[in-house]
Each structure stands twice: as structure tokens, then as C-alpha cells.
Write a protein that holds these residues in place. Sequence first.
Motif, PDB file in Angstrom:
ATOM      1  N   ARG A 245     -31.328 -11.144  22.183  1.00 58.26           N
ATOM      2  CA  ARG A 245     -31.558 -12.234  23.135  1.00 58.26           C
ATOM      3  C   ARG A 245     -32.099 -11.694  24.458  1.00 58.26           C
ATOM      4  NH1 ARG A 245     -27.034 -14.376  22.624  1.00 58.26           N
ATOM      5  NH2 ARG A 245     -27.522 -16.060  21.164  1.00 58.26           N
ATOM      6  N   GLU A 246     -31.540 -10.588  24.920  1.00 62.10           N
ATOM      7  CA  GLU A 246     -31.991  -9.990  26.177  1.00 62.10           C
ATOM      8  C   GLU A 246     -33.443  -9.515  26.069  1.00 62.10           C
ATOM      9  OE1 GLU A 246     -29.201  -6.927  27.008  1.00 62.10           O
ATOM     10  OE2 GLU A 246     -27.723  -8.283  27.933  1.00 62.10           O
ATOM     11  N   ALA A 247     -33.802  -9.002  24.899  1.00 66.50           N
ATOM     12  CA  ALA A 247     -35.160  -8.496  24.718  1.00 66.50           C
ATOM     13  C   ALA A 247     -36.196  -9.609  24.768  1.00 66.50           C
ATOM     14  CB  ALA A 247     -35.264  -7.756  23.385  1.00 66.50           C
ATOM     15  N   PHE A 248     -35.844 -10.777  24.224  1.00 63.32           N
ATOM     16  CA  PHE A 248     -36.830 -11.840  24.123  1.00 63.32           C
ATOM     17  C   PHE A 248     -36.740 -12.910  25.204  1.00 63.32           C
ATOM     18  CE2 PHE A 248     -36.622 -10.300  19.674  1.00 63.32           C
ATOM     19  CZ  PHE A 248     -37.961  -9.982  19.529  1.00 63.32           C
ATOM     20  N   SER A 249     -35.602 -13.016  25.874  1.00 63.45           N
ATOM     21  CA  SER A 249     -35.457 -14.099  26.851  1.00 63.45           C
ATOM     22  C   SER A 249     -35.488 -13.609  28.288  1.00 63.45           C
ATOM     23  CB  SER A 249     -34.151 -14.860  26.599  1.00 63.45           C
ATOM     24  OG  SER A 249     -33.031 -13.999  26.732  1.00 63.45           O
ATOM     25  N   SER A 250     -35.593 -12.288  28.495  1.00 65.32           N
ATOM     26  CA  SER A 250     -35.643 -11.761  29.857  1.00 65.32           C
ATOM     27  C   SER A 250     -36.858 -12.312  30.591  1.00 65.32           C
ATOM     28  CB  SER A 250     -35.709 -10.227  29.826  1.00 65.32           C
ATOM     29  OG  SER A 250     -35.944  -9.735  31.119  1.00 65.32           O
ATOM     30  N   SER A 252     -38.435 -10.935  32.843  1.00 64.06           N
ATOM     31  CA  SER A 252     -39.421  -9.877  33.064  1.00 64.06           C
ATOM     32  C   SER A 252     -40.134  -9.471  31.780  1.00 64.06           C
ATOM     33  CB  SER A 252     -38.721  -8.643  33.659  1.00 64.06           C
ATOM     34  OG  SER A 252     -37.745  -8.147  32.758  1.00 64.06           O
ATOM     35  N   SER A 253     -39.676 -10.029  30.637  1.00 56.71           N
ATOM     36  CA  SER A 253     -40.261  -9.666  29.356  1.00 56.71           C
ATOM     37  C   SER A 253     -41.623 -10.324  29.184  1.00 56.71           C
ATOM     38  CB  SER A 253     -39.344 -10.089  28.202  1.00 56.71           C
ATOM     39  OG  SER A 253     -39.986  -9.893  26.964  1.00 56.71           O
ATOM     40  N   ASN A 254     -42.607  -9.519  28.823  1.00 60.94           N
ATOM     41  CA  ASN A 254     -43.923 -10.092  28.527  1.00 60.94           C
ATOM     42  C   ASN A 254     -44.356  -9.716  27.115  1.00 60.94           C
ATOM     43  OD1 ASN A 254     -44.268  -7.410  28.957  1.00 60.94           O
ATOM     44  ND2 ASN A 254     -46.001  -7.594  30.381  1.00 60.94           N
ATOM     45  N   ILE A 255     -43.363  -9.564  26.222  1.00 59.30           N
ATOM     46  CA  ILE A 255     -43.646  -9.242  24.821  1.00 59.30           C
ATOM     47  C   ILE A 255     -44.514 -10.330  24.210  1.00 59.30           C
ATOM     48  CG2 ILE A 255     -42.607  -8.991  22.532  1.00 59.30           C
ATOM     49  CD1 ILE A 255     -40.101  -7.870  23.914  1.00 59.30           C
ATOM     50  N   ASP A 256     -45.598  -9.907  23.565  1.00 60.48           N
ATOM     51  CA  ASP A 256     -46.435 -10.905  22.885  1.00 60.48           C
ATOM     52  C   ASP A 256     -46.475 -10.692  21.373  1.00 60.48           C
ATOM     53  OD1 ASP A 256     -48.047  -8.680  22.705  1.00 60.48           O
ATOM     54  OD2 ASP A 256     -49.736  -9.519  23.815  1.00 60.48           O
ATOM     55  N   ASN A 274     -35.075 -19.798  17.511  1.00 68.15           N
ATOM     56  CA  ASN A 274     -34.831 -21.239  17.607  1.00 68.15           C
ATOM     57  C   ASN A 274     -33.821 -21.567  18.704  1.00 68.15           C
ATOM     58  OD1 ASN A 274     -36.556 -22.347  15.664  1.00 68.15           O
ATOM     59  ND2 ASN A 274     -35.182 -21.741  14.008  1.00 68.15           N
ATOM     60  N   GLU A 275     -32.894 -20.647  18.933  1.00 68.90           N
ATOM     61  CA  GLU A 275     -31.903 -20.847  19.993  1.00 68.90           C
ATOM     62  C   GLU A 275     -32.521 -20.635  21.377  1.00 68.90           C
ATOM     63  OE1 GLU A 275     -28.400 -18.499  19.462  1.00 68.90           O
ATOM     64  OE2 GLU A 275     -28.302 -18.869  17.294  1.00 68.90           O
ATOM     65  N   ILE A 276     -33.335 -19.592  21.501  1.00 68.71           N
ATOM     66  CA  ILE A 276     -33.940 -19.278  22.799  1.00 68.71           C
ATOM     67  C   ILE A 276     -35.034 -20.278  23.144  1.00 68.71           C
ATOM     68  CG2 ILE A 276     -35.238 -17.537  24.098  1.00 68.71           C
ATOM     69  CD1 ILE A 276     -33.949 -15.412  22.278  1.00 68.71           C
ATOM     70  N   SER A 277     -35.996 -20.380  22.237  1.00 75.20           N
ATOM     71  CA  SER A 277     -37.119 -21.306  22.419  1.00 75.20           C
ATOM     72  C   SER A 277     -37.878 -21.396  21.104  1.00 75.20           C
ATOM     73  CB  SER A 277     -38.061 -20.807  23.518  1.00 75.20           C
ATOM     74  OG  SER A 277     -39.229 -21.608  23.552  1.00 75.20           O
ATOM     75  N   PRO A 278     -37.861 -22.556  20.445  1.00 69.37           N
ATOM     76  CA  PRO A 278     -38.543 -22.710  19.147  1.00 69.37           C
ATOM     77  C   PRO A 278     -40.012 -22.311  19.187  1.00 69.37           C
ATOM     78  CG  PRO A 278     -37.141 -24.604  19.567  1.00 69.37           C
ATOM     79  CD  PRO A 278     -37.153 -23.795  20.833  1.00 69.37           C
ATOM     80  N   SER A 279     -40.620 -22.374  20.359  1.00 68.31           N
ATOM     81  CA  SER A 279     -42.043 -22.041  20.458  1.00 68.31           C
ATOM     82  C   SER A 279     -42.303 -20.541  20.272  1.00 68.31           C
ATOM     83  CB  SER A 279     -42.593 -22.481  21.813  1.00 68.31           C
ATOM     84  OG  SER A 279     -41.962 -21.788  22.871  1.00 68.31           O
ATOM     85  N   LEU A 280     -41.263 -19.709  20.478  1.00 76.69           N
ATOM     86  CA  LEU A 280     -41.432 -18.269  20.351  1.00 76.69           C
ATOM     87  C   LEU A 280     -41.982 -17.878  18.976  1.00 76.69           C
ATOM     88  CD1 LEU A 280     -38.342 -16.498  21.993  1.00 76.69           C
ATOM     89  CD2 LEU A 280     -40.756 -16.137  22.523  1.00 76.69           C
ATOM     90  N   MET A 281     -41.520 -18.559  17.950  1.00 73.26           N
ATOM     91  CA  MET A 281     -41.934 -18.227  16.597  1.00 73.26           C
ATOM     92  C   MET A 281     -43.431 -18.405  16.417  1.00 73.26           C
ATOM     93  SD  MET A 281     -40.214 -19.497  13.019  1.00 73.26           S
ATOM     94  CE  MET A 281     -38.590 -19.235  13.696  1.00 73.26           C
ATOM     95  N   HIS A 282     -44.016 -19.321  17.196  1.00 74.21           N
ATOM     96  CA  HIS A 282     -45.451 -19.594  17.085  1.00 74.21           C
ATOM     97  C   HIS A 282     -46.256 -18.798  18.105  1.00 74.21           C
ATOM     98  CE1 HIS A 282     -44.729 -23.028  14.356  1.00 74.21           C
ATOM     99  NE2 HIS A 282     -43.627 -23.192  15.072  1.00 74.21           N
ATOM    100  N   GLU A 283     -45.617 -18.398  19.195  1.00 74.55           N
ATOM    101  CA  GLU A 283     -46.332 -17.685  20.262  1.00 74.55           C
ATOM    102  C   GLU A 283     -46.436 -16.192  20.001  1.00 74.55           C
ATOM    103  OE1 GLU A 283     -44.024 -18.659  23.650  1.00 74.55           O
ATOM    104  OE2 GLU A 283     -44.737 -20.735  23.787  1.00 74.55           O
ATOM    105  N   LEU A 284     -45.431 -15.610  19.362  1.00 70.43           N
ATOM    106  CA  LEU A 284     -45.413 -14.165  19.139  1.00 70.43           C
ATOM    107  C   LEU A 284     -46.184 -13.773  17.880  1.00 70.43           C
ATOM    108  CD1 LEU A 284     -41.645 -13.341  19.809  1.00 70.43           C
ATOM    109  CD2 LEU A 284     -43.567 -12.792  21.304  1.00 70.43           C
ATOM    110  N   GLY A 285     -46.806 -12.602  17.944  1.00 75.40           N
ATOM    111  CA  GLY A 285     -47.321 -11.995  16.724  1.00 75.40           C
ATOM    112  C   GLY A 285     -46.145 -11.324  16.039  1.00 75.40           C
ATOM    113  N   ILE A 286     -45.982 -11.519  14.726  1.00 78.64           N
ATOM    114  CA  ILE A 286     -44.786 -11.005  14.027  1.00 78.64           C
ATOM    115  C   ILE A 286     -45.190 -10.322  12.724  1.00 78.64           C
ATOM    116  CG2 ILE A 286     -42.572 -11.596  12.965  1.00 78.64           C
ATOM    117  CD1 ILE A 286     -42.530 -14.115  14.720  1.00 78.64           C
ATOM    118  N   ILE A 287     -44.663  -9.113  12.527  1.00 82.86           N
ATOM    119  CA  ILE A 287     -44.769  -8.417  11.245  1.00 82.86           C
ATOM    120  C   ILE A 287     -43.397  -7.817  10.928  1.00 82.86           C
ATOM    121  CG2 ILE A 287     -45.870  -6.577   9.904  1.00 82.86           C
ATOM    122  CD1 ILE A 287     -48.313  -6.789  11.600  1.00 82.86           C
ATOM    123  N   THR A 288     -43.005  -7.886   9.670  1.00 80.54           N
ATOM    124  CA  THR A 288     -41.724  -7.314   9.246  1.00 80.54           C
ATOM    125  C   THR A 288     -41.919  -6.297   8.136  1.00 80.54           C
ATOM    126  OG1 THR A 288     -39.546  -7.794   8.310  1.00 80.54           O
ATOM    127  CG2 THR A 288     -41.351  -9.180   7.576  1.00 80.54           C
TER     128      THR A 288
END
Length: 355
Positions: A245-250, A252-256, A274-288
Amino acid sequence: MAQENQDFYMKNKRTSIKDIAKALNVSITTISFVLNGKGEERKISKEVIKKIEDYAEQVNYRPNQVAQSLRTGKSKILVFMAEDIGNIFFAKIGRIIENIAYKKGYKVLFASTDNDDVRSRELIDVFHERQVDGFIIVPSPGIKTDIERLIASDIPVVLCDRHFKDLDSNYVMLNNYGASKRATDHLIENGYKNIAFITIDTEQNQMIERAQGYIDTVQAARLPVNVVSIPFSETNTEKGKIILREAFSSKSSNIDAVLFSTNYLTQNSLELFNEISPSLMHELGIITFDDDPFFKINTPSISSVAQPLQEIGEECMRIIFKLLKDKDRRNTTKTKVVLDALLIARDSSQRKKNF
């Protein structure tokens, strides 16, 4: 009451080769040859073979595995010890191993170690005492000495998914550095400039190599390094969630974008988004790392570094059966297999908007 107990015992008593020999007035040796499929080879008549096979089926004869293992020195049992056999990655490899083993006349015992050294040692001791024929182990961080002892005891051992760099052992694993580099390059090529790497805090070589692949790639592109490490024991706890949560909701965080080192960290983080902000899932580039059917149907679908599970399972079994046949295992050159992953690019890692 005594008569009932005796009747129950007789009813449930296992039929032995001696019982069959006595009933058919045939030698124990002849019975043994027939039931082991060597009747024709030993020139036993077809009539006698059929008589023995029919009677064995009639009395539901089953060989005594314990007696066989004592006689042959082989239990026909292998062990697959994984971090978590319930994780889809290990479960699929386990199923591949089981299918191959079954065709070869072997059975497989499965065990989860939770990446815990004490639990791993206890399991190794238990299975070794039961005289299993071989081990396929996803090793926890601190059991190098235990693996060395197994190898020194002339027990067939194959390490899977990870190994110990200073231990000469048989292993099958991924080119983790190359896979991580390729995934990070993909994000950079699609316009992402602040890429985080989410991993577990461990000294295990597969995770170190994944982290190094990421670090070298972003540094070469003159981008910032952002590694977030979570203790393995905290991955499913509130403490682990707090770190994420700290990594994604800070503020000062500008993780894209984010590259996850394991599928379970990805699943935990998607729930957290979904708890922090549902839009994050669509805004971030994600690979697992490690694909999962869930990632394919998620919205957006999640890009993944898919490991070649079929090859991993097949290579583990190829090596273990080679070891089982080898009479001089301790002095044989160890087999070290490193496989390449497939990058499956889905919606979550598409070109960044406004790039």
C-alpha cells in the motif's frame, strides 16, 4: 466375539503368492514369474499363465509393496517437495511429474514446505526413512547441507525452479535474468519510465536473478531503480499489505509500471489496487512472472512471463530416471538445465497513453 474377529481377519487378509501357489499347486517361483509378466519369457505354458492370472484376479491379488521394496531395494515412489503445492505453478508441474511417473510404474508423494527450512528438513528425513527412490525438490533457502547429504547418500535428487550456486547438483530452472530483462525491456519500449519491481525478500538465486535482470535493464536505460521487497512470511499478512500500500499510494510515488516476481504477489496487489484506487489497474503497466488463467480473463488482461511448465516437468523426470538407472551417481557429471520463458504481452503492458 473371538470368532467374529477371526472371521473378519480372514475375510480381510491379503492374499499372498504363497496362498496362490498352495491353491493351484504351482511353485512360488512360477507364480512370481507370471505375476511379474515374465511367464512367456520363462517358457511357462499359456494354460498355466492363464490359470494363475485368472485366479489372481478372482482373489483380487495385490502385491505387497513393502515386501517388494525390501526384496528389490526400490519403493517405486518418488517425492515432489514444493514451496506450495496449492500454487498453480507448482501444481501444474506436479501433475506433469505424476503423469510421467505413473507411465513408468512409479507413484509420487507431494509435500509443501512453505519455503521453511525446518519443515523441509523434517520432510526430507521422513521420506528418506521411508526409502523413497528419489527426490524432486524446490529447495528452501537454508537446506543446502541437507541436499548435499542426500547426494552423498547416493539418493537421486533433482532441484527444480532454483538451486544453490556453490553446490554441484542436478537442476532444472528458468533463465530468470533473461526473462526479467525481456519483460522490463518490453515496458520501457512501450513508454514506461518509472518501473517498480515487487519481489520477496530472499537470498534464493531465482529471485536475485530476476531482480538483477530488472536492475541492469532500467539502469542501462538511465531510469530509476525501485525494488520493493516483502518478507516471504508476510506475503499474505497485513504487514505485507502495508508495504504494498505504501509503495502504490504514497503521494511522492510516480510509479507508472510494475513487474512482479511471482504470481501470488500479483494477485495480492490486484486486490489491493481496488482498495487504493480501482483506476490503478488500468493506469499502470503490469507484467507478472508465472501465468495463470485468471490473468487472461482479468480486466485488463495481465501480461506474463510464462514458464515452460511441460518442459520443466519433463526435464525433471528425464534426469530423475537417468539417475535411477545410473549405478555411479555420485561420480557422474551433474545435469544442469536452464530453460527460456515466453513473454505473453496482453492489455496490461500495452503502449503507455500519450507516449
